[in-house]
Design an enzyme around this catalytic site. Structure first.
Site, PDB file in Angstrom:
ATOM      1  N   TYR A 208       0.842  -1.215   0.000  1.00 16.45           N
ATOM      2  CA  TYR A 208       0.000   0.000   0.000  1.00 16.45           C
ATOM      3  C   TYR A 208       0.870   1.255   0.000  1.00 16.45           C
ATOM      4  O   TYR A 208       0.668   2.169  -0.811  1.00 16.45           O
ATOM      5  CB  TYR A 208      -0.919  -0.013   1.231  1.00 16.45           C
ATOM      6  CG  TYR A 208      -1.833   1.190   1.326  1.00 16.45           C
ATOM      7  CD1 TYR A 208      -2.991   1.275   0.559  1.00 16.45           C
ATOM      8  CD2 TYR A 208      -1.542   2.244   2.195  1.00 16.45           C
ATOM      9  CE1 TYR A 208      -3.835   2.382   0.647  1.00 16.45           C
ATOM     10  CE2 TYR A 208      -2.384   3.350   2.294  1.00 16.45           C
ATOM     11  CZ  TYR A 208      -3.529   3.413   1.521  1.00 16.45           C
ATOM     12  OH  TYR A 208      -4.370   4.507   1.605  1.00 16.45           O
TER      13      TYR A 208
ATOM     14  N   LYS B 144       1.263   4.209  -3.020  1.00 12.45           N
ATOM     15  CA  LYS B 144       0.955   5.637  -2.856  1.00 12.45           C
ATOM     16  C   LYS B 144       2.210   6.483  -3.122  1.00 12.45           C
ATOM     17  O   LYS B 144       2.097   7.611  -3.636  1.00 12.45           O
ATOM     18  CB  LYS B 144       0.381   5.909  -1.463  1.00 12.45           C
ATOM     19  CG  LYS B 144      -0.970   5.210  -1.198  1.00 12.45           C
ATOM     20  CD  LYS B 144      -2.103   5.716  -2.097  1.00 12.45           C
ATOM     21  CE  LYS B 144      -3.464   5.182  -1.657  1.00 12.45           C
ATOM     22  NZ  LYS B 144      -4.568   5.579  -2.540  1.00 12.45           N
TER      23      LYS B 144
HETATM   24  P1  NAP Z   1     -13.183   2.859   1.346  1.00  7.39           P
HETATM   25  O1  NAP Z   1     -14.209   3.326   2.301  1.00  7.39           O
HETATM   26  O2  NAP Z   1     -12.589   1.505   1.498  1.00  7.39           O
HETATM   27  O3  NAP Z   1     -13.741   3.050  -0.151  1.00  7.39           O
HETATM   28  C1  NAP Z   1     -12.975   2.669  -1.241  1.00  7.39           C
HETATM   29  C2  NAP Z   1     -13.736   3.044  -2.486  1.00  7.39           C
HETATM   30  O4  NAP Z   1     -12.923   2.668  -3.611  1.00  7.39           O
HETATM   31  C3  NAP Z   1     -15.057   2.301  -2.618  1.00  7.39           C
HETATM   32  O5  NAP Z   1     -16.014   3.144  -3.221  1.00  7.39           O
HETATM   33  C4  NAP Z   1     -14.686   1.163  -3.547  1.00  7.39           C
HETATM   34  O6  NAP Z   1     -15.776   0.629  -4.293  1.00  7.39           O
HETATM   35  C5  NAP Z   1     -13.742   1.891  -4.472  1.00  7.39           C
HETATM   36  N1  NAP Z   1     -12.971   0.963  -5.306  1.00  7.39           N
HETATM   37  C6  NAP Z   1     -11.989   0.100  -4.947  1.00  7.39           C
HETATM   38  N2  NAP Z   1     -11.587  -0.608  -6.027  1.00  7.39           N
HETATM   39  C7  NAP Z   1     -12.310  -0.154  -7.086  1.00  7.39           C
HETATM   40  C8  NAP Z   1     -12.372  -0.473  -8.455  1.00  7.39           C
HETATM   41  N3  NAP Z   1     -11.592  -1.435  -8.986  1.00  7.39           N
HETATM   42  N4  NAP Z   1     -13.219   0.217  -9.252  1.00  7.39           N
HETATM   43  C9  NAP Z   1     -14.005   1.186  -8.749  1.00  7.39           C
HETATM   44  N5  NAP Z   1     -14.036   1.515  -7.445  1.00  7.39           N
HETATM   45  C10 NAP Z   1     -13.192   0.855  -6.631  1.00  7.39           C
HETATM   46  O7  NAP Z   1     -11.911   3.857   1.355  1.00  7.39           O
HETATM   47  P2  NAP Z   1     -11.766   5.397   1.744  1.00  7.39           P
HETATM   48  O8  NAP Z   1     -11.234   5.427   3.116  1.00  7.39           O
HETATM   49  O9  NAP Z   1     -12.980   6.151   1.394  1.00  7.39           O
HETATM   50  O10 NAP Z   1     -10.535   5.784   0.793  1.00  7.39           O
HETATM   51  C11 NAP Z   1     -10.658   6.612  -0.364  1.00  7.39           C
HETATM   52  C12 NAP Z   1      -9.232   6.941  -0.816  1.00  7.39           C
HETATM   53  O11 NAP Z   1      -8.536   7.637   0.231  1.00  7.39           O
HETATM   54  C13 NAP Z   1      -8.384   5.710  -1.144  1.00  7.39           C
HETATM   55  O12 NAP Z   1      -7.602   5.949  -2.285  1.00  7.39           O
HETATM   56  C14 NAP Z   1      -7.497   5.551   0.086  1.00  7.39           C
HETATM   57  O13 NAP Z   1      -6.282   4.887  -0.204  1.00  7.39           O
HETATM   58  C15 NAP Z   1      -7.301   6.993   0.498  1.00  7.39           C
HETATM   59  N6  NAP Z   1      -6.952   7.156   1.927  1.00  7.39           N
HETATM   60  C16 NAP Z   1      -7.818   6.805   2.901  1.00  7.39           C
HETATM   61  C17 NAP Z   1      -7.447   6.982   4.244  1.00  7.39           C
HETATM   62  C18 NAP Z   1      -8.367   6.649   5.382  1.00  7.39           C
HETATM   63  O14 NAP Z   1      -7.966   6.815   6.564  1.00  7.39           O
HETATM   64  N7  NAP Z   1      -9.599   6.222   5.165  1.00  7.39           N
HETATM   65  C19 NAP Z   1      -6.188   7.510   4.580  1.00  7.39           C
HETATM   66  C20 NAP Z   1      -5.307   7.849   3.527  1.00  7.39           C
HETATM   67  C21 NAP Z   1      -5.713   7.686   2.219  1.00  7.39           C
HETATM   68  P3  NAP Z   1     -16.566  -0.731  -3.835  1.00  7.39           P
HETATM   69  O15 NAP Z   1     -17.576  -0.293  -2.821  1.00  7.39           O
HETATM   70  O16 NAP Z   1     -17.175  -1.228  -5.102  1.00  7.39           O
HETATM   71  O17 NAP Z   1     -15.539  -1.663  -3.266  1.00  7.39           O
END
Ligand code: NAP
Length: 245
Positions: A168, A172
Site C-alpha cells: 500500500y 501511494k
Molecule cells: P473505502 O471506504 O474503502 O472506499 C474505497 C472506495 O474505492 C469504494 O467506493 C470502492 O468501491 C472503491 N474501489 C476500490 N476498487 C475499485 C475499483 N476497482 N473500481 C471502482 N471503485 C473501486 O476507502 P476510503 O477510506 O474512502 O478511501 C478513499 C481513498 O482515500 C483511497 O484511495 C485511500 O487509499 C485513500 N486514503 C484513505 C485513508 C483513510 O484513513 N480512510 C487515509 C489515507 C488515504 P466498492 O464499494 O465497489 O468496493
C-alpha cells in the site's frame, strides 16, 4: 450570464471519502459524475445525492477495466463535452496483518494494490485527459496517503515509522511520483495535478479507530478540486498544508 457549471467525476463515489467528496462538491453547485464499480451502485449513489438536491449523474467505472474507462469517458464527453475535475479516489488498502511484513508481501498483494492504486489511476487519467483539456481550469486530485511519504518512513521518529504496509505504502509513493511527473508535463496547460492525504478517516478502509470523521476527510479533496489559478500544482497536501514526499 452565470458561469458554466463545473463537471466533476469521482471514482469510488459509492461510499467513504468518495461519496462525501461528491456530496460536498455537489453542495457547491458542481455537477458530479458518480463513478462506481457497478452501474447499480452508481445509480443508487446518484439517487441518494439527487434526494439531497445535488446534480448527480451515474456511470459504471471499475477503474481496473479498460472497457469501462473508455465507455465512461465517451459517456461524459457526449453528455457534458468536457471534464473540469477528476478525483482519482478509488483505492484498496493493505490486507490485515501485513504491517511490518515487507519481505512476506506476496506477488498477488502487490499486483492487486498497484493495479488499483497506481496503474488504474494512470489509465483513468489518460482516458479523461482529452476532456480535462477542454476545461477552463482542469483539476486532477490523486488520493494518496501520508503512508506514501518516503521522507517520513525513512525517519524512525516520525509518527508513521512503525506502520509499514509495504504494498500500500509503495503504491501511494509511486502515485505521488505520477502526480509530480504529470503536473510537470501539464505545467503549460490550465490543468493542475495534486496528491491529497485525506487524513486518517473513519471509513471501511480507515477503520473505527480513525480520529477523523468522513466530512472532514473529504475536505482536502474538495479544496484541491476547486483550486484557483494561483493554487499549488504538483504538490502533496493535507488540509492546506504541504506534506513531505
Ligand atoms: P473505502 O471506504 O474503502 O472506499 C474505497 C472506495 O474505492 C469504494 O467506493 C470502492 O468501491 C472503491 N474501489 C476500490 N476498487 C475499485 C475499483 N476497482 N473500481 C471502482 N471503485 C473501486 O476507502 P476510503 O477510506 O474512502 O478511501 C478513499 C481513498 O482515500 C483511497 O484511495 C485511500 O487509499 C485513500 N486514503 C484513505 C485513508 C483513510 O484513513 N480512510 C487515509 C489515507 C488515504 P466498492 O464499494 O465497489 O468496493
Amino acid at each position: 450570464m452565470p458561469p458554466e457549471k463545473k463537471i466533476a467525476l469521482v471514482t469510488g463515489a459509492n461510499r467513504g471519502i468518495g461519496f462525501e467528496t461528491a456530496r460536498q462538491l455537489g453542495q457547491k453547485n458542481v455537477t458530479v459524475v458518480v463513478a462506481a464499480r457497478t452501474l447499480k451502485s452508481a445509480e443508487e449513489t446518484a439517487s441518494r445525492l439527487k434526494a439531497e438536491g445535488i446534480d448527480a449523474f451515474p456511470v459504471k467505472l471499475d477503474v481496473t477495466n479498460a472497457q469501462d474507462r473508455d465507455a465512461a469517458a465517451r459517456t461524459v464527453g457526449e453528455r457534458f463535452g468536457k471534464l473540469d475535475i477528476l478525483i482519482n479516489n478509488a483505492g484498496v488498502g493493505a490486507q490485515d496483518g501485513l504491517v511490518n511484513k515487507t519481505v512476506h508481501t506476496t506477488e498477488e498483494e502487490l499486483q492487486k494494490i498497484f493495479g488499483t492504486n497506481l496503474f488504474s489511476v494512470i489509465a483513468v487519467t489518460r482516458a479523461f485527459l482529452p476532456l480535462l483539456k477542454k476545461s477552463e481550469a482542469g483539476r486532477i486530485v490523486n488520493l494518496s496517503s501520508i503512508l506514501g511519504s518516503l521522507t517520513l518512513h525513512a525517519d524512525p521518529k516520525s509518527p508513521i515509522a512503525s506502520v509499514k504496509t509495504f504494498a500500500y505504502d509503495a503504491s501511494k509513493a509511486a502515485l505521488n511520483a505520477f502526480t509530480i511527473h504529470l503536473a510537470d508535463e501539464l505545467k503549460d496547460t490550465k490543468i493542475k495535478v495534486n496528491s491529497a492525504h485525506p487524513g486518517w478517516v473513519k471509513t471501511e478502509m480507515g477503520g473505527d479507530g480513525a480520529p477523523m470523521e468522513i466530512p472532514e476527510g473529504a475536505k482536502t479533496s474538495v479544496d484541491l478540486a476547486l483550486l484557483g489559478p494561483d493554487g499549488p500544482n504538483g504538490r502533496f497536501i493535507h488540509m492546506g498544508q504541504e506534506l513531505p514526499w
